[in-house]
Each structure stands twice: as C-alpha cells, then as structure tokens.
Design an enzyme around this catalytic site. Structure first.
Site, PDB file in Angstrom:
ATOM      1  CB  SER A  69      12.672  31.592  20.298  1.00 21.94           C
ATOM      2  OG  SER A  69      12.086  30.548  20.995  1.00 21.94           O
ATOM      3  CG  ASP A 281      10.982  29.480  24.648  1.00 22.43           C
ATOM      4  OD1 ASP A 281       9.742  29.461  24.682  1.00 22.43           O
ATOM      5  OD2 ASP A 281      11.619  29.333  23.590  1.00 22.43           O
ATOM      6  CD  GLU A 376      15.229  20.716  19.315  1.00 20.23           C
ATOM      7  OE1 GLU A 376      16.265  20.662  18.652  1.00 20.23           O
ATOM      8  OE2 GLU A 376      14.564  21.754  19.454  1.00 20.23           O
ATOM      9  NE  ARG A 511      23.213  26.238  20.864  1.00 18.81           N
ATOM     10  CZ  ARG A 511      23.056  27.446  21.436  1.00 18.81           C
ATOM     11  NH1 ARG A 511      23.756  27.769  22.495  1.00 18.81           N
ATOM     12  NH2 ARG A 511      22.205  28.320  20.923  1.00 18.81           N
TER      13      ARG A 511
HETATM   14  C1  G16 Z   1      15.362  27.005  18.252  1.00 15.40           C
HETATM   15  C2  G16 Z   1      14.912  25.796  17.485  1.00 15.40           C
HETATM   16  C3  G16 Z   1      15.185  24.553  18.304  1.00 15.40           C
HETATM   17  C4  G16 Z   1      16.655  24.499  18.686  1.00 15.40           C
HETATM   18  C5  G16 Z   1      17.085  25.796  19.351  1.00 15.40           C
HETATM   19  C6  G16 Z   1      18.569  25.903  19.592  1.00 15.40           C
HETATM   20  O1  G16 Z   1      14.659  27.098  19.447  1.00 15.40           O
HETATM   21  O2  G16 Z   1      13.542  25.912  17.202  1.00 15.40           O
HETATM   22  O3  G16 Z   1      14.806  23.438  17.549  1.00 15.40           O
HETATM   23  O4  G16 Z   1      16.897  23.446  19.551  1.00 15.40           O
HETATM   24  O5  G16 Z   1      16.726  26.897  18.543  1.00 15.40           O
HETATM   25  O6  G16 Z   1      19.209  25.860  18.360  1.00 15.40           O
HETATM   26  P1  G16 Z   1      20.733  26.095  18.181  1.00 15.40           P
HETATM   27  O7  G16 Z   1      21.416  25.159  19.144  1.00 15.40           O
HETATM   28  O8  G16 Z   1      20.991  25.730  16.756  1.00 15.40           O
HETATM   29  O9  G16 Z   1      21.043  27.508  18.529  1.00 15.40           O
HETATM   30  P2  G16 Z   1      13.978  28.458  19.907  1.00 15.40           P
HETATM   31  O10 G16 Z   1      13.188  28.101  21.111  1.00 15.40           O
HETATM   32  O11 G16 Z   1      15.087  29.427  20.181  1.00 15.40           O
HETATM   33  O12 G16 Z   1      13.145  28.838  18.713  1.00 15.40           O
END
Ligand code: G16
Length: 548
Positions: A69, A281, A376, A511
């Site tokens: 992602s 993204d 989010e 984070r």
């Molecule tokens: C994924 C999750 C999201 C989350 C993000 C960041 O997004 O699907 O729900 O907000 O990761 O997560 P973290 O802060 O735990 O790294 P994506 O778009 O990368 O699949």
C-alpha cells in the site's frame, strides 16, 4: 483430505518457497508487511491459510492481496480478505502469525494442527481470489500465493494488477451476487455507472468545476483512473499525474501518505492556484485532496474533511427523504483533527466513535449505525449502510412524495457508488466529487467549513516498537513506564495541546502525533514527544526522528 496428502505442503515449501529468514514477522494493521525479499515463504503460507479459511467458511471465496500500500517500493505485503470483503477476522491474525513463523520442517505438522484447531472440513471446495499491486516484486509473490492455494487443493483465481479495494469488492460479489459482478469490469459498471447516473441528475452549477487533477502515487489507482477516464463522458475532466512513467517511484515524495504527513504537495504534479488535486496511495485505498492557493500555500482536505463532507450531504438527503429515524454516526481514530470532531458534534450534531488505527476497527464500529461513515485522517475510509437503511431508501425512491423520491433516488445511486467493503480511493473520489457537484462547491469553501488545529506527525526509530503499549483507542500509553506521564507534562505546556504515540503496524517505527494552537507549537510538541520516545522507549541512532 487425509493428513498424508499434506506432504505436498512441505514439498512446495522446500523446493520453491523455503523460509530463508529467522526474522519474526507479525500480522499487523493491514496484514504482513516488510522488505519484499523476506516475504515469499510468508505469502506461500498465507495461500495455505486462505484455503483453510475458505473451507471454514463453507467454501466461500477468500481474497489475498499482495501489496504494501503506502510503503515505498522495496517493501511488499500480503493480507487476507474475508468473504464479505472485510479484513481477516482478528482472531485469525495470531494463527496467521504462527503459520508464517514456523520452520519449514514444522510447516506440515503446524498446518495439520491449525486445520484441527479451526475445525476445517478439508473435503470441501475452496476458492481464493488473488490480486497484486504494481510493485516489481508482486508477480513473484502472487505466484507463491497461488502455489499455497494449490498445495491444499484450493482453486486460485488471479486478477493480476488491481487496486486493493477492487479485490475486496470482487470477493464480496463472488459470495453475494446481489452486490455486483466479481470482475474489474463489474466494479466499473457499478461504481462508475452510479457516478454517471448521479451526474445526469445533477448538472454542473455554481462554483463546482469538473476539472480534477489526480496524483496517482505512481501506483495502480492512477492507472485504473486512466481506464475509467475514457468512459466518463466528460462528466469529470481528469488530469492524471504520477502514473508510474518518467522514472517516478511508487509513493516516493508523492501519494496520499506523503501529502498528508508532510503537508506538502507531491512532486510530479503541475500546480494551478486553487485547482483541486486528489492524491491517491500506491494501491488505491486512500485519498486526500488539497489545493495550493495563490501564495503557493498548501490547503489539505484529508480523510476528516471527506468524512464530514459526505456526512453533511447524507444528513441532508435523509432529512429530505424524511428518513431521519435511520441512525447515522461517524467513526474516527485518535489521528482525527480535534476541530473535525468538534464540528461533527456541534455543527452536524452526529455521534462520533473513536477506535484504534486500522480500517478493520473502524469498519466494525461503523456497522453499529444504519449509516456508518468511517474515515482515518490519512484518507482511508468509506460508508456502510445497514440492510434496513437500504430497504428504507429504496422504498422511498419508489413510493415517496415527489421531493422525497428525488432525494431517495439520488441516495440509491450514492449507495451504489460506495464500495462498502473497505476504504476505496476511487469510490471515495466519485462520492466526494458528487457532493461537491450537488453543493456547487469549490475546494476553498469546502475547506472553510471548519479550521483545522495545527498538527504534526513524526516517526521515531526504536529498538523494538512493541515496547509501546496503548489503551483508550491509542490515546494513552501504558508502556514503557513513565512515557505517558512525560507526554502529559509536555502537553500541559501548550494551549490546546494533544499528543499520543503508538507503534506502527505497517512500518518498523513508533508514530508520534501532536496538535496545538499554532503550527510552531504543534511542531515543538511533536519534537518533544519524539525525544521522550527516544529517551524512554529505546530510541536508536542519534536523532529521535526519521525523515518522511
Ligand atoms: C494501513 C491500514 C490503515 C492504517 C495505515 C497506517 O494503510 O490499512 O488503516 O491507518 O496502514 O498504519 P500504521 O500507522 O499502523 O502503520 P495502508 O494504506 O498502508 O494499507
């Protein structure tokens, strides 16, 4: 299938996808995610697990998406999709982690144990849909996934390069044919078809300009919009940038995460003052908007803004339909800007639920409402509608008074345009554009609905991010000892200060988020909290903060 035939599970592992690393890997916020070269055995094993899951679900189709992602190109990942297009049930994450980490020698016996533990009937058929993003490591991993499925005599179906939400949609459709047709074309037909139908009912007016610039993050979302663009009959004038050519790198200095976190415009996009830009993204599941003003100042319209835009419009439709007995609410995380939460409660007069980061948490909380809007702040979200809500709106569209019928038939199309299975940048783009069009709004007036509190996000490298434990939807830190007390002291020094820390589930970092009444104060508070993380949570290196 008798356990003896599970020899093939070991044979495939040993010959084609051996475990070549002892690094412990965990099913995180969105599946397994790490450097691509550490993942082949993990993905193969998830192919096995997907078959077991399909059999536990009586042969219903399970999805496997190969993607990291928003992460940069060297990373990759895999996540499983449950039959209704939702993220894998949480109780299976531990099983997935166990299967991913056993040695090749123990793989066969662990597979047998898991089959017993979850009571899977291995004589049933099993079906697994496999999709991948545009990373150069994805085809190899998708092949490993298919081998895992074949090793347990399941049937893989490969979708090639698709957005993550497209695969979620196809899985849902395969298991529930009322939802749509389980193909990429079926997705376009339903979602883009509904957008075009809405456009027929809502002529362009006022300050709304159908020209939209899009930053495709050099990933799959922009490529798919390039296909969609040809069928839009001019209803949206898309100008696409960062489509993966010209040496542009996936998510590097572009895309939704970069724009949101750095609060700066992406490279590779031509900028015209006040022109709306949508930034996607890498796998097309997140979207944020922004525009630069005539002084080149960044004006971000993030997930909170999209949620409030959609909520206010849906509330208006419900009122016109006289269907306000359907309850509606918004689900956010601790990252939601405080001003957005205040606006929702005080102006929109809607309930807000705050949950942990991760779409799976937001999705489940949203299902508690007839109409649940979850986003989010990073632009990952969608709307879910209960069966009661859908039936009520459809009935009004057929039997209501003329004004009610008009609003309800718009609402029906709005529902069709929504990918209810998961946050979807393309579906969200069409939803947001429809509301802007209906409201005759230009981006500056959208942004004027409330003023964001200045905020800053940072990421800190530590020896072991799992040392950070949190509670209260990640707003309070319970480990390491003393960190929360320190954060409280730092926050107390700033007017309207708010800060929290959490371990990322997708990157090897902690984070930090901070909000205050000025940009300088938010930056200062974030830096101070990052220093506290560095000091108390085993920070590595000289600097407490990693560059974005
Ligand atoms: C994924 C999750 C999201 C989350 C993000 C960041 O997004 O699907 O729900 O907000 O990761 O997560 P973290 O802060 O735990 O790294 P994506 O778009 O990368 O699949």
């Amino acid at each position: 299938m008798p356990p003896s035939s599970l020899r093939v599970v070991y044979a495939f592992a040993r010959e084609m996808h051996p475990k070549n690393s002892d690094v412990f890997i965990q099913y995180g916020t969105a599946g397994f995610r790490t450097k691509a070269n550490l993942l082949e055995h993990v993905v193969y094993r998830m192919g096995l697990l997907a078959v077991i899951r399909s059999r536990v679900k009586n042969g219903r189709t399970i999805g496997m998406m190969i993607t990291a992602s928003h992460n940069l190109e060297p990373d990759n990942g895999v996540k499983l999709i449950d039959p209704d297009g939702e993220m894998l049930e949480e109780s299976w994450e531990e099983i997935a982690t166990r299967l991913a980490n056993v040695s090749d020698n123990d793989l066969e016996s662990t597979t047998v144990e898991i089959i017993k533990q979850v009571n899977a009937d291995m004589s049933l058929k099993a079906s697994v849909f496999i999709g991948m993003d545009t990373r150069y490591t994805s085809p190899r991993l998708a092949a490993a996934a298919a081998n895992g499925v074949i090793a347990l005599k399941g049937t893989p179906k490969e979708f090639g390069i698709v957005t993550t939400p497209m695969l979620h949609f196809c899985v849902k459709c395969r298991n529930d044919n009322k939802y749509g047709t389980p193909t990429e074309e079926g997705y376009y037909e339903k979602i883009v078809g509904a957008f075009k139908a809405i456009c027929q009912k809502l002529p362009v007016s006022g300050d709304y300009n159908p020209t939209l610039y899009v930053d495709g993050a050099n990933g799959v979302g922009g490529k798919k919009l390039n296909i969609i663009k040809k069928s839009l009959d001019g209803e949206l004038d898309l100008h696409l940038f960062n489509l993966g050519g010209n040496g542009g790198k996936l998510n590097l200095n572009c895309g939704a995460d970069f724009v949101k976190v750095s609060q700066s415009p992406p490279v590779g996009v031509e900028h015209v003052p006040f022109q709306r830009v949508a930034s996607l993204d890498g796998d097309g599941d997140r979207i944020v908007y922004y525009y630069l003003d005539d002084e080149n100042k960044m004006n971000l319209l993030d997930g909170d803004r999209i949620a409030t835009l959609l909520a206010s419009y849906i509330a208006e439709l419900l009122k016109t339909c006289d269907a306000t007995d359907l309850n509606m609410g918004i689900v956010q995380t601790a990252y939601a800007n405080g001003a957005s939460t205040q606006y929702i409660i005080e102006q929109l007069k809607l309930p807000v639920t705050c949950v942990k980061t991760g779409v799976k948490h937001l999705h489940h909380a949203a299902l508690a409402y007839d109409i649940g809007i979850y986003f989010e702040a990073n632009g990952h979200g969608t709307v879910v509608y209960s069966e009661t809500a859908k039936k009520t709106i459809r009935k009004i569209a057929e039997e209501g008074e003329p004004e009610q019928r008009k609003a309800a038939s718009l609402f029906v199309k709005f529902i069709d345009m929504t990918n209810e299975t998961v946050g979807d940048a393309l579906s969200d783009l069409f939803l947001a554009e429809s509301v802007l069009r209906a409201r005759a709004l230009a981006a500056p007036r959208w942004r004027a609905l409330y003023a964001d509190r200045p905020a800053r996000q940072l990421k800190c490298p530590v020896q072991d991010r799992n040392i950070i434990k949190t509670t209260d939807a990640e707003r309070k830190c319970t480990s390491p000892e003393g960190l929360q007390t320190r954060i409280d002291e730092l926050v107390a020094r700033h007017t309207n200060g708010r800060a929290f820390v959490r371990a990322s589930g997708t990157e090897d970092v902690v984070r930090v988020y901070a909000e205050a009444d000025t940009t300088q104060a938010a930056d200062k508070l974030a830096a101070e909290v990052a220093q506290a993380v560095h000091d108390l949570a085993g920070g590595v290196g000289d600097r407490p903060v990693l560059p974005e």
